[in-house]
Design a protein around this motif. Structure first.
Motif, short mmCIF file in Angstrom:
data_model
loop_
_atom_site.label_atom_id
_atom_site.label_comp_id
_atom_site.label_asym_id
_atom_site.label_seq_id
_atom_site.Cartn_x
_atom_site.Cartn_y
_atom_site.Cartn_z
N TYR A 128 0.83 -1.32 -0.18
CA TYR A 128 -0.06 0.13 -0.05
C TYR A 128 1.01 1.34 0.10
O TYR A 128 0.72 2.18 -0.72
CB TYR A 128 -0.96 -0.11 1.14
CG TYR A 128 -1.79 1.40 1.50
CD1 TYR A 128 -2.72 1.45 0.51
CD2 TYR A 128 -1.36 2.19 2.21
CE1 TYR A 128 -3.53 2.69 0.56
CE2 TYR A 128 -2.21 3.38 2.32
CZ TYR A 128 -3.13 3.52 1.44
OH TYR A 128 -3.83 4.91 1.59
N ARG A 172 -0.34 4.01 -2.55
CA ARG A 172 -0.75 5.42 -2.10
C ARG A 172 -0.03 6.54 -2.92
O ARG A 172 -0.74 7.52 -3.27
CB ARG A 172 -0.08 5.82 -0.68
CG ARG A 172 -0.56 7.06 -0.05
CD ARG A 172 -0.16 7.16 1.36
NE ARG A 172 -1.16 8.30 1.92
CZ ARG A 172 -0.85 9.56 1.77
NH1 ARG A 172 0.31 9.75 0.86
NH2 ARG A 172 -1.63 10.47 2.07
N ARG A 207 1.26 12.83 -3.30
CA ARG A 207 1.20 12.01 -2.10
C ARG A 207 2.28 10.94 -2.10
O ARG A 207 2.50 10.13 -3.03
CB ARG A 207 -0.01 11.20 -2.37
CG ARG A 207 -1.43 11.83 -1.54
CD ARG A 207 -2.55 11.13 -1.76
NE ARG A 207 -2.66 9.77 -1.95
CZ ARG A 207 -3.70 9.03 -2.33
NH1 ARG A 207 -4.76 9.61 -2.57
NH2 ARG A 207 -3.42 7.67 -2.55
N SER A 212 -1.55 5.64 6.01
CA SER A 212 -0.41 4.85 6.00
C SER A 212 0.17 4.37 7.44
O SER A 212 0.32 3.20 7.55
CB SER A 212 0.93 5.65 5.29
OG SER A 212 0.64 5.85 3.88
#
Length: 202
Positions: A52, A57, A70, A184
């Motif tokens: 992720y 992300r 990001r 996160s």
């Protein structure tokens, strides 16, 4: 209007991993057999959190008023007027207020760079007669404009052009916002909890 730029291959592989992990979690829950299942769940949680952070992300967003980068652990919002320079090496590097933001996507790898260089080179002649199709002037101009450029180069140019356009309007730059990526940290926290549970259960 929002435009999003990310690594397409990483994004697809990331979701493939998420689907794989979800199926395995379901199977481990249905066939739960104690310590071994908990260890497997912990491993899946850690790997999914890392996937992720690294693949799902990261994204570079263009909005009407700002560039949004990001990265795995932070989100940076830069008003177009605040951007001083955008350069491309392996990553896109954006300078603002004397600081540097490295965007995680898109990146310019060595293989993509070499492919772009080959694309810009003239095709080899095959024998005595030239049998290659003749490009129109517009097609030749487009080919020359793209010669040697990667996707990251193109995005970097778009950032520089938007920043220059915003500065010409002579508007006051809005505030630069840098925030931690709570999603996160939540993914990492879940993975840590699963590791602790697996260790304690042993």
């Amino acid at each position: 209007m929002r435009q999003a730029y990310r690594s397409r291959s990483a994004f697809i592989l990331g979701w493939v991993w998420v689907a794989f992990a979800a199926l395995n979690v379901f199977d481990l829950i249905v066939r739960y057999n104690g310590k071994a299942s908990l260890v497997a769940l912990a491993v899946l949680a850690v790997l999914t959190a890392l996937v992720y952070l690294a693949a799902l992300r990261p994204v570079t967003l263009f909005t009407e008023t700002a560039l949004v980068g990001r990265n795995p652990l932070r989100t940076t919002t830069l008003p177009w007027e605040s951007i001083e320079e955008a350069t491309v090496s392996h990553s896109i590097n954006v300078r603002y207020d004397g600081r540097l933001l490295r965007l995680w996507t898109p990146i310019s790898g060595a293989r993509e760079r070499a492919k772009a260089q080959r694309r810009g080179a003239a095709p080899p002649r095959r024998g005595r007669f030239d049998t290659e199709p003749v490009l129109s002037p517009a097609e030749q101009a487009a080919a020359q404009a793209l010669a040697g450029k990667t996707h990251a180069d193109w995005v970097g140019e778009q950032i520089a052009e938007r920043a220059e356009s915003a500065r010409r309007r002579e508007q006051d730059a809005g505030p630069v916002r840098v925030s931690w990526a709570f999603d996160s940290f939540a993914a990492l926290a879940v993975a840590l909890v699963m590791v602790v549970v697996a260790v304690v259960a042993g």
